[in-house]
Design an enzyme around this catalytic site. Structure first.
Site, PDB file in Angstrom:
ATOM      1  N   ASN A   1       0.872  -1.180   0.000  1.00  0.00           N
ATOM      2  CA  ASN A   1       0.000   0.000   0.000  1.00  0.00           C
ATOM      3  C   ASN A   1       0.902   1.221   0.000  1.00  0.00           C
ATOM      4  OD1 ASN A   1      -1.949   1.688   2.569  1.00  0.00           O
ATOM      5  ND2 ASN A   1      -1.999   1.998   0.384  1.00  0.00           N
TER       6      ASN A   1
ATOM      7  N   TYR B   1     -10.619  11.542   4.604  1.00  0.00           N
ATOM      8  CA  TYR B   1     -11.498  10.819   3.688  1.00  0.00           C
ATOM      9  C   TYR B   1     -11.269   9.303   3.664  1.00  0.00           C
ATOM     10  CZ  TYR B   1     -13.017   8.864  -0.828  1.00  0.00           C
ATOM     11  OH  TYR B   1     -13.566   8.076  -1.797  1.00  0.00           O
TER      12      TYR B   1
HETATM   13  P1  AMP Z   1     -15.180  15.882  -7.270  1.00  0.00           P
HETATM   14  O1  AMP Z   1     -16.410  15.738  -8.060  1.00  0.00           O
HETATM   15  O2  AMP Z   1     -13.953  15.507  -8.088  1.00  0.00           O
HETATM   16  O3  AMP Z   1     -15.030  17.238  -6.625  1.00  0.00           O
HETATM   17  O4  AMP Z   1     -15.234  14.791  -6.109  1.00  0.00           O
HETATM   18  C1  AMP Z   1     -15.505  15.091  -4.794  1.00  0.00           C
HETATM   19  C2  AMP Z   1     -15.994  13.848  -4.071  1.00  0.00           C
HETATM   20  O5  AMP Z   1     -15.063  12.795  -4.240  1.00  0.00           O
HETATM   21  C3  AMP Z   1     -16.155  14.057  -2.579  1.00  0.00           C
HETATM   22  O6  AMP Z   1     -17.447  13.616  -2.234  1.00  0.00           O
HETATM   23  C4  AMP Z   1     -15.101  13.191  -1.910  1.00  0.00           C
HETATM   24  O7  AMP Z   1     -15.612  12.502  -0.786  1.00  0.00           O
HETATM   25  C5  AMP Z   1     -14.702  12.212  -2.985  1.00  0.00           C
HETATM   26  N1  AMP Z   1     -13.252  11.986  -3.022  1.00  0.00           N
HETATM   27  C6  AMP Z   1     -12.261  12.774  -2.582  1.00  0.00           C
HETATM   28  N2  AMP Z   1     -11.047  12.245  -2.838  1.00  0.00           N
HETATM   29  C7  AMP Z   1     -11.284  11.087  -3.477  1.00  0.00           C
HETATM   30  C8  AMP Z   1     -10.441  10.069  -4.012  1.00  0.00           C
HETATM   31  N3  AMP Z   1      -9.115  10.143  -3.932  1.00  0.00           N
HETATM   32  N4  AMP Z   1     -11.037   9.006  -4.612  1.00  0.00           N
HETATM   33  C9  AMP Z   1     -12.382   8.910  -4.698  1.00  0.00           C
HETATM   34  N5  AMP Z   1     -13.224   9.837  -4.211  1.00  0.00           N
HETATM   35  C10 AMP Z   1     -12.700  10.911  -3.609  1.00  0.00           C
END
Ligand code: AMP
Length: 463
Positions: free
Chosen positions: A102, A243
């Site tokens: 990881n 997160y």
């Molecule tokens: P966005 O539409 O790109 O602004 O995505 C924001 C959403 O993605 C939020 O609800 C976060 O909880 C989630 N998020 C943030 N970082 C990640 C990540 N690395 N991988 C997947 N989801 C994420």
């Protein structure tokens, strides 16, 4: 973004590892794999998809032995395909070794080019394979010596679990301790895992975290520990708290749930607003929304319902259904938001596309005002230490002010938690030296020197 699990000295090692991986499913859904050791023989099964898809009773029955390691994968380096599924299993002059990783190595590209120039043939596009080749070439006769030799060359983030044909389970964490790794017991067996939530599932006990730069070696006679020669300051990934880790886990000995709740409370202090209801973006925004509601005194309600049947790997196949995207995953509860001034709390805003759709969805369901509150600072920089973030040019906060983002997502107001507020919420990760966190995704201060590949992409994004 991956999860690793290992168990040593249990009659049902593969079954327990299966459960342990299940609890780590949130850390990676692309592939799952397990290697078990039985009287000197290592057997491996890997498959694409979720743990429950990759394994069944028949598959587990073909993985006998008292020691097993498992891996769930979300690719940050190397593409999403079966040949990159871990744990890897390889033969070297002294026997067989399996490895689960990881993290993300920042100098893997340079090392791979060097090894290939010397004749190494790589079977995967994963950064982890670099460690395997370096180990195979190491002059030391013993596996721990080979591992230490290999790790001297790599930079970046790694929490590793290895399994050897002579019955050793080895856990190691990079000197900065970017990614979590904990040690526990299940009766007489030793267990290693990315997160404590897997110990809760198997009814094991947490002993302690594996220290940054520590190698723990578990074999028949018990457990020993030694240190990697390189010393660094602890820079644990703060985004695990924001997160990534599961809220019921303890990381760095601290409750992830409580840290997120505190982030929400700090956010309510820093960015109050007159409103009728606080709602989370489920699931990741829930603890912070609870904190925001507690601190502000505004009632907490579930104004968005998440479907748990949409896989993260869901590929929107046709234009005709593509625009349903976020709506497939989240739907508004009209009776909660209709005619209300709504505070929506989410843990992070990356590209801004999710927030924009959520705001529109809430307005369509009758919300009078929508105030967006993000329980972390603006994400301005990509992560190169194991979290899957898009390139800098796709990060909306890298090139836009908060006002501009507010206009883009069409919220009535938008506020983020300050960096200081976030740090106060997570507390110190290192009692001796103070904070002890990596928050490069919010600051651009990368604690371990990046490799040439990453520097090139960063420079390109600035142009
Ligand atoms: P966005 O539409 O790109 O602004 O995505 C924001 C959403 O993605 C939020 O609800 C976060 O909880 C989630 N998020 C943030 N970082 C990640 C990540 N690395 N991988 C997947 N989801 C994420």
């Amino acid at each position: 973004m991956c999860g690793v699990f290992g168990i040593h000295g249990h009659d049902e090692a593969a079954n327990i590892a299966y459960l342990g991986m299940h609890a780590l499913q949130h850390r990676g859904q692309e592939s799952a794999g397990l290697v078990a050791a039985d009287e000197g023989k290592l057997r491996r099964h890997v498959a694409m998809g979720l743990v429950s898809d990759a394994f069944n009773r028949d598959v587990l029955a073909k993985l006998p032995g008292t020691t097993a390691i498992g891996h769930v994968r979300y690719s940050t380096a190397g593409s999403s395909e079966l040949r990159n599924a871990q744990p890897f299993l390889f033969e070297y002059a002294g026997g067989s070794v399996s490895i689960a990783h990881n993290g993300n190595l920042v100098n893997a590209g340079e090392l791979r080019a060097e090894l290939e120039a010397q004749g190494s043939i790589f079977q995967t596009s994963s950064d982890t394979e670099v460690i395997v080749h370096l180990m195979a070439k190491a002059p030391q006769p013993d596996i721990v010596g080979k591992l230490v030799h290999a790790l001297k060359r790599v930079r970046g983030a790694y929490s590793l679990i290895l399994l050897t044909s002579d019955g050793k389970m080895i856990g190691v964490r990079d000197p900065n301790g970017f990614r979590p790794l904990v040690l526990g017991r299940l009766k007489d067996a030793y267990v290693l895992s990315s997160e404590t939530c897997s110990f809760d599932l198997i009814e094991g006990d947490l002993l302690r975290e594996v220290e940054p730069g520590e190698i723990v070696i578990v074999e028949k006679g018990g457990m020993t520990s030694q240190k990697l020669p390189e010393i660094a300051e602890r820079t644990f990934c703060v985004f695990e708290h924001v997160y990534f880790a599961r809220p019921d886990s303890l990381v760095n000995g601290k409750s992830v749930y409580r840290a997120r709740e505190k982030m929400g409370m700090k956010l309510a202090q820093e960015a109050p607003v007159e409103a009728d209801v606080v709602i989370p973006v489920p699931d990741s925004g829930v603890p912070a929304a609870v904190g925001y509601a507690k601190e502000s005194g505004i009632p907490f309600e579930l104004g968005l319902i998440r479907s748990h049947y949409v896989g993260r790997t869901f590929i929107e196949p046709q234009d005709s259904i593509r625009h349903f995207g976020v709506r497939l995953k989240l739907s508004p509860v009209r009776s909660v938001v209709d005619g209300k001034r709504v505070v929506v709390v989410d843990d992070s805003l990356v590209r801004g596309t999710t927030s924009r759709k959520i705001v529109k969805m809430l307005r369509n369901a009758g919300a009078k005002e929508v105030h967006l509150r993000i329980s972390a600072p603006p994400t301005t920089h990509p992560c190169y230490y194991g979290i899957d973030t898009p390139t800098r040019s796709e990060l909306v906060a890298a090139s836009h002010t908060i006002d501009e983002i507010n206009t883009y997502v069409t919220s009535d107001s938008l506020s983020y938690l300050s960096h200081e507020g976030m740090m106060q919420a997570v507390g110190s990760a290192n009692e001796k030296t103070g904070q002890g966190y990596c928050s490069a995704c919010f600051t651009g201060k990368y604690p371990v020197q990046l490799g040439t590949d990453q520097l090139v992409t960063l420079r390109r994004a600035r142009v």
